[in-house]
Design a protein around this motif. Structure first.
Motif, short mmCIF file in Angstrom:
data_model
loop_
_atom_site.label_atom_id
_atom_site.label_comp_id
_atom_site.label_asym_id
_atom_site.label_seq_id
_atom_site.Cartn_x
_atom_site.Cartn_y
_atom_site.Cartn_z
N ALA A 224 -4.60 43.05 20.20
CA ALA A 224 -4.46 44.47 19.82
C ALA A 224 -3.19 44.76 19.01
CB ALA A 224 -4.55 45.36 21.06
N PRO A 225 -1.99 44.32 19.46
CA PRO A 225 -0.80 44.64 18.64
C PRO A 225 -0.83 44.01 17.26
CG PRO A 225 -0.19 43.41 20.66
CD PRO A 225 -1.66 43.61 20.70
N TYR A 226 -1.49 42.87 17.13
CA TYR A 226 -1.57 42.21 15.83
C TYR A 226 -2.49 42.98 14.88
CZ TYR A 226 0.84 38.33 18.00
OH TYR A 226 1.78 37.56 18.63
N LEU A 227 -3.54 43.60 15.45
CA LEU A 227 -4.44 44.39 14.59
C LEU A 227 -3.69 45.60 14.03
CD1 LEU A 227 -7.76 44.28 16.68
CD2 LEU A 227 -7.12 42.88 14.71
N THR A 228 -2.85 46.22 14.88
CA THR A 228 -2.05 47.35 14.41
C THR A 228 -1.05 46.90 13.36
OG1 THR A 228 -2.24 48.22 16.64
CG2 THR A 228 -0.62 49.28 15.23
N ALA A 229 -0.44 45.73 13.59
CA ALA A 229 0.53 45.22 12.61
C ALA A 229 -0.16 44.89 11.28
CB ALA A 229 1.23 43.99 13.17
#
Ligand SMILES: Cc1ncc(COP(=O)(O)O)c(C=O)c1O
Length: 398
Positions: free
Chosen positions: A349-354
């Motif tokens: 999830a945090p990588y998709l936002t990044a």
């Protein structure tokens, strides 16, 4: 990118949707307004390379001029036409479809979504065999209506809706012994995705599907391939089944086939078609002329622009380039054509936002897999931009 046709945007699009829709979807932090090829624009005019493609829908890209032209023409001719009347747009779509499908799968049922295609395929298999049991695979995703959901595997999708349809069981994917034990005289069909998408991008092993077909046929059962996500050239052939040199008994298509309009297809043999009769199954919107006009354009574009070999070529190149980056956050890469899964060492999830911040849209396939489903018209230059974003985002630990 705006035009004189741009409607006035309400000031708080996301807040309105969140307030007025039932809370089934987690909304991303910006609203999309335009699309062209492999790019989309948010309502503030920021552009993104779209490796989500509406969950794999935009295989020919967003707003392809031939799709727009076909829809515009058909919208002025006839927008609805039930199946009890023939229609030129539908006939054209069917005729183009029959040219790209294996000759053994010569009869089609038209519907509006992937889950409806699966639902119909399951019903057809039961009628054609006179049997009731269906075998699916662990990690499988086939849709959310009750029949398709019964074939879907993840407890998170199923548990709240028990009891589901009886007669369904799941065997480990790519395990031929388990399948051999499970298939018996009551099995109507085995249903599989040639590459499991939602489950984490797991391609079938070479030889697996051929063996599955032999086993199902030796027991008088049918093989259904759910090509809702893998079809329409995404994996490097029009059907992923072609990689495995098999023709199943039933194929389900949706997503890309409608160029963005709701369109699903079930393809069956003459023998299975002979078990069906008027009234046994139907759909009000099935064979809708607008969707069929878009579908006919999509099939023409896939052929004209050679999108299947393009997906094979670009997919192979792209994955090699990702490997060269030796990204520390990536544990494993699985892919076929332009259906790509990057299994991370961490939650994705945090990588998709990044990635969004780097102007690349990607989606998850389970908690730790970043899935990339770009339009097959994406350019090498755009893929280079995706690589640069991946290098920044997956080069560090989040
Ligand atoms: C393999 C497969 N089958 C079926 C479906 C369901 O399609 P739909 O959402 O159009 O009902 C999906 C959707 O992701 C899918 O990937």
């Amino acid at each position: 990118m705006t035009s004189s046709l741009t409607p006035p945007f309400l000031p708080d699009v996301i807040a309105l949707e969140e307030k007025l829709e039932v809370p089934l979807y987690r909304k991303r932090s910006f609203a999309l307004a335009h699309g062209q090829g492999a790019r989309v624009w948010d309502i503030d005019g920021n552009s993104y390379i779209d490796c989500i493609s509406g969950h794999g829908v935009a295989v020919v890209g967003h707003c392809h001029p031939q799709v727009v032209q076909a829809i515009t023409y058909q919208a002025q001719e006839l927008i609805t036409c039930q199946e009890s009347f023939a229609n030129p747009a539908r006939a054209l779509f069917l005729s183009r479809l029959s040219q790209v499908m294996p000759p053994e799968l010569s009869r089609f049922f038209l519907c509006n979504s992937g889950t409806e295609a699966v639902e119909a395929a399951l019903k057809f298999a039961r009628v054609a065999t006179g049997r009731t049991e269906i075998i699916a695979a662990t990690r499988a995703f086939h849709g959310r209506t009750m029949g398709a959901l019964s074939a879907t595997w993840r407890p998170q999708y199923r548990d709240a809706f028990q009891p589901l349809v009886p007669g369904f069981s799941h065997v480990p994917f790519n395990n031929i012994e388990a399948l051999e034990k499970a298939v018996g005289e009551n099995t109507a069909a085995v249903i599989l995705e040639p590459v499991q998408g939602e489950g984490g991008v797991y391609p079938a092993d070479p030889g697996y599907l051929k063996q599955v077909k032999e086993i199902t046929h030796s027991q008088g059962a049918l093989l259904i391939l759910d090509e809702v996500q893998t079809g329409c050239g995404r994996t490097g052939h029009f059907l992923a089944a072609e990689h495995y040199q098999i023709t199943p008994d039933i194929v389900c298509l949706a997503k890309g086939i409608g160029g963005g309009l709701p369109l699903g297809v079930v393809a069956v043999s003459e023998k299975i078609a002979a078990a069906l009769a008027p009234g046994l199954h139907a759909s009000t919107f099935g064979g809708n002329p607008l969707a069929c006009a878009a579908g006919a354009a999509v099939l023409q574009i896939i052929e004209q622009e050679q999108l299947s070999p393009r997906a094979a070529h670009l997919g192979t190149w792209f994955v090699e380039e990702i490997k060269k980056l030796a990204l520390p956050a990536v544990r494993n890469i699985r892919s076929l054509g332009l259906m790509i899964g990057l299994e991370l060492r961490f939650r994705c999830a945090p990588y998709l936002t990044a990635l969004e911040q780097q102007r690349v849209l990607a989606l998850a396939a389970g908690p730790q897999v970043v899935r990339l489903l770009p339009p097959l018209v994406i350019t090498q230059e755009e893929l280079e931009q995706v690589l640069a974003a991946l290098a920044i985002v997956l080069g560090e630990q989040k």
